[in-house]
Design an enzyme around this catalytic site. Structure first.
Site, PDB file in Angstrom:
ATOM      1  N   CYS A   1     118.894  48.116  33.196  1.00 16.78           N
ATOM      2  CA  CYS A   1     119.596  47.286  32.192  1.00 16.78           C
ATOM      3  C   CYS A   1     120.833  47.985  31.639  1.00 16.78           C
ATOM      4  O   CYS A   1     121.587  47.391  30.863  1.00 16.78           O
ATOM      5  CB  CYS A   1     118.649  46.908  31.054  1.00 16.78           C
TER       6      CYS A   1
ATOM      7  N   HIS B   1     124.319  42.369  33.317  1.00 13.86           N
ATOM      8  CA  HIS B   1     123.450  41.388  33.974  1.00 13.86           C
ATOM      9  C   HIS B   1     123.301  40.203  33.029  1.00 13.86           C
ATOM     10  O   HIS B   1     123.632  40.306  31.847  1.00 13.86           O
ATOM     11  CB  HIS B   1     122.084  42.007  34.314  1.00 13.86           C
TER      12      HIS B   1
ATOM     13  N   GLU C   1     113.887  35.983  26.286  1.00 13.75           N
ATOM     14  CA  GLU C   1     114.986  36.550  27.063  1.00 13.75           C
ATOM     15  C   GLU C   1     114.785  36.219  28.544  1.00 13.75           C
ATOM     16  O   GLU C   1     115.736  35.909  29.262  1.00 13.75           O
ATOM     17  CB  GLU C   1     115.050  38.066  26.874  1.00 13.75           C
TER      18      GLU C   1
ATOM     19  N   HIS D   1     125.012  40.773  29.341  1.00 15.14           N
ATOM     20  CA  HIS D   1     125.084  41.950  28.471  1.00 15.14           C
ATOM     21  C   HIS D   1     124.719  43.207  29.254  1.00 15.14           C
ATOM     22  O   HIS D   1     124.305  43.138  30.410  1.00 15.14           O
ATOM     23  CB  HIS D   1     124.150  41.795  27.250  1.00 15.14           C
TER      24      HIS D   1
ATOM     25  N   ASP E   1     127.111  31.369  23.609  1.00 10.92           N
ATOM     26  CA  ASP E   1     126.908  30.712  24.913  1.00 10.92           C
ATOM     27  C   ASP E   1     128.058  31.008  25.880  1.00 10.92           C
ATOM     28  O   ASP E   1     129.233  30.898  25.516  1.00 10.92           O
ATOM     29  CB  ASP E   1     126.773  29.196  24.712  1.00 10.92           C
ATOM     30  N   HIS E   2     127.685  31.400  27.088  1.00 10.55           N
ATOM     31  CA  HIS E   2     128.647  31.750  28.142  1.00 10.55           C
ATOM     32  C   HIS E   2     129.553  32.913  27.735  1.00 10.55           C
ATOM     33  O   HIS E   2     130.736  32.939  28.092  1.00 10.55           O
ATOM     34  CB  HIS E   2     129.464  30.523  28.586  1.00 10.55           C
TER      35      HIS E   2
ATOM     36  N   HIS F   1     121.302  36.502  31.405  1.00 12.04           N
ATOM     37  CA  HIS F   1     120.037  35.851  31.040  1.00 12.04           C
ATOM     38  C   HIS F   1     120.294  34.395  30.668  1.00 12.04           C
ATOM     39  O   HIS F   1     121.355  34.064  30.124  1.00 12.04           O
ATOM     40  CB  HIS F   1     119.401  36.502  29.813  1.00 12.04           C
TER      41      HIS F   1
HETATM   42  N1  LIG Z   1     112.466  46.114  23.676  1.00 12.50           N
HETATM   43  C1  LIG Z   1     113.306  45.624  24.607  1.00 12.50           C
HETATM   44  N2  LIG Z   1     113.239  46.078  25.860  1.00 12.50           N
HETATM   45  C2  LIG Z   1     114.063  45.579  26.795  1.00 12.50           C
HETATM   46  C3  LIG Z   1     114.989  44.587  26.466  1.00 12.50           C
HETATM   47  C4  LIG Z   1     115.057  44.139  25.126  1.00 12.50           C
HETATM   48  O1  LIG Z   1     115.880  43.286  24.764  1.00 12.50           O
HETATM   49  N3  LIG Z   1     114.205  44.684  24.246  1.00 12.50           N
HETATM   50  N4  LIG Z   1     115.782  44.080  27.436  1.00 12.50           N
HETATM   51  C5  LIG Z   1     115.736  44.480  28.674  1.00 12.50           C
HETATM   52  C6  LIG Z   1     116.723  43.911  29.663  1.00 12.50           C
HETATM   53  O2  LIG Z   1     117.689  43.123  29.019  1.00 12.50           O
HETATM   54  C7  LIG Z   1     116.226  43.257  30.913  1.00 12.50           C
HETATM   55  O3  LIG Z   1     117.087  42.239  31.343  1.00 12.50           O
HETATM   56  C8  LIG Z   1     114.852  42.760  30.951  1.00 12.50           C
HETATM   57  O4  LIG Z   1     114.423  43.219  32.199  1.00 12.50           O
HETATM   58  P1  LIG Z   1     113.020  42.903  32.862  1.00 12.50           P
HETATM   59  O5  LIG Z   1     111.905  43.239  31.962  1.00 12.50           O
HETATM   60  O6  LIG Z   1     113.070  43.556  34.154  1.00 12.50           O
HETATM   61  O7  LIG Z   1     113.112  41.321  32.973  1.00 12.50           O
HETATM   62  P2  LIG Z   1     112.181  40.324  33.733  1.00 12.50           P
HETATM   63  O8  LIG Z   1     111.266  39.632  32.756  1.00 12.50           O
HETATM   64  O9  LIG Z   1     113.066  39.385  34.471  1.00 12.50           O
HETATM   65  O10 LIG Z   1     111.398  41.222  34.708  1.00 12.50           O
HETATM   66  P3  LIG Z   1     110.007  41.012  35.412  1.00 12.50           P
HETATM   67  O11 LIG Z   1     109.774  42.296  36.086  1.00 12.50           O
HETATM   68  O12 LIG Z   1     110.194  39.868  36.339  1.00 12.50           O
HETATM   69  O13 LIG Z   1     108.985  40.719  34.340  1.00 12.50           O
HETATM   70  C9  LIG Z   1     114.828  45.536  29.089  1.00 12.50           C
HETATM   71  N5  LIG Z   1     114.003  46.027  28.056  1.00 12.50           N
HETATM   72 ZN   LIG Z   2     119.021  41.928  29.699  1.00 10.86          ZN
END
Ligand SMILES: Nc1nc2c(c(=O)[nH]1)N=C([C@H](O)[C@H](O)COP(=O)(O)OP(=O)(O)OP(=O)(O)O)CN2
Ligand SMILES: [Zn+2]
Length: 148
Positions: free
Chosen positions: A46, A52, A137, A27, A92-93, A54
């Site tokens: 993002c 990217h 996520e 997404h 999915d996918h 998940h």
């Molecule tokens: N309130 C929300 N904030 C964010 C969402 C969401 O769905 N709701 N989503 C994202 C992004 O999709 C992103 O992929 C998440 O990024 P990030 O926090 O960097 O993910 P990680 O847990 O892999 O990162 P770490 O730094 O390793 O913890 C962003 N915000």
């Molecule tokens: Zn994301």
């Protein structure tokens, strides 16, 4: 010798039943209401135009009376079937934003994915049974939605 009861005692006992389902999707966080510049500011990495991915983990919890005869809140097999219909087939996918019409105008945050799953799950579950949608996520980012 004491008689063994055929069913559990008469008191109403409430149980919580959770089934875990994993799915993969990609997404991009991008609001059609915001300018490109504001999207970049709000969503940062993002908002990458090419998206990217998940590996989502969803926990679907139902809450209800443990039936004294069947011993179940609901049959896990039926819950699994609902999850297949609401989560696996549409999500999915998939590219959430491009493949799922709901997300063409609604930004695909995990909060909104949880609302999407809730709204579609309540349509096919028995009334008043759905309790919670919990989505991981990533290992660190978890959203809970209880239909409020
Ligand atoms: N309130 C929300 N904030 C964010 C969402 C969401 O769905 N709701 N989503 C994202 C992004 O999709 C992103 O992929 C998440 O990024 P990030 O926090 O960097 O993910 P990680 O847990 O892999 O990162 P770490 O730094 O390793 O913890 C962003 N915000
Ligand atoms: Zn994301």
């Amino acid at each position: 010798m004491a008689e063994v009861p055929a069913v559990n005692d008469a008191a109403e006992r409430i149980g919580y039943l959770t089934r875990v389902q994993r799915f993969s999707a990609c997404h991009r966080l991008h609001s059609t209401i915001l300018s490109d510049e504001d999207n970049k500011k709000v969503y940062g990495k993002c908002n990458n135009p090419n998206g990217h991915g998940h590996n989502y983990k969803v926990e679907v919890t139902v809450r209800g009376k443990i039936d004294p005869i069947t011993g179940m809140v609901m049959n896990m097999v039926d819950l699994k079937r609902c999850i297949e219909t609401v989560i696996m087939i549409p999500l999915d996918h998939k590219n959430l934003d491009k493949d799922v019409p709901y997300f063409s105008s609604i930004v695909s945050t995990t909060e909104n994915v949880a609302v999407y799953i809730w709204d579609n799950m309540v349509k096919i579950l028995p009334p008043n049974l759905l309790y919670e949608i919990r989505i991981h996520e990533t290992d660190n980012n978890i959203v809970v939605y209880r239909g409020e």
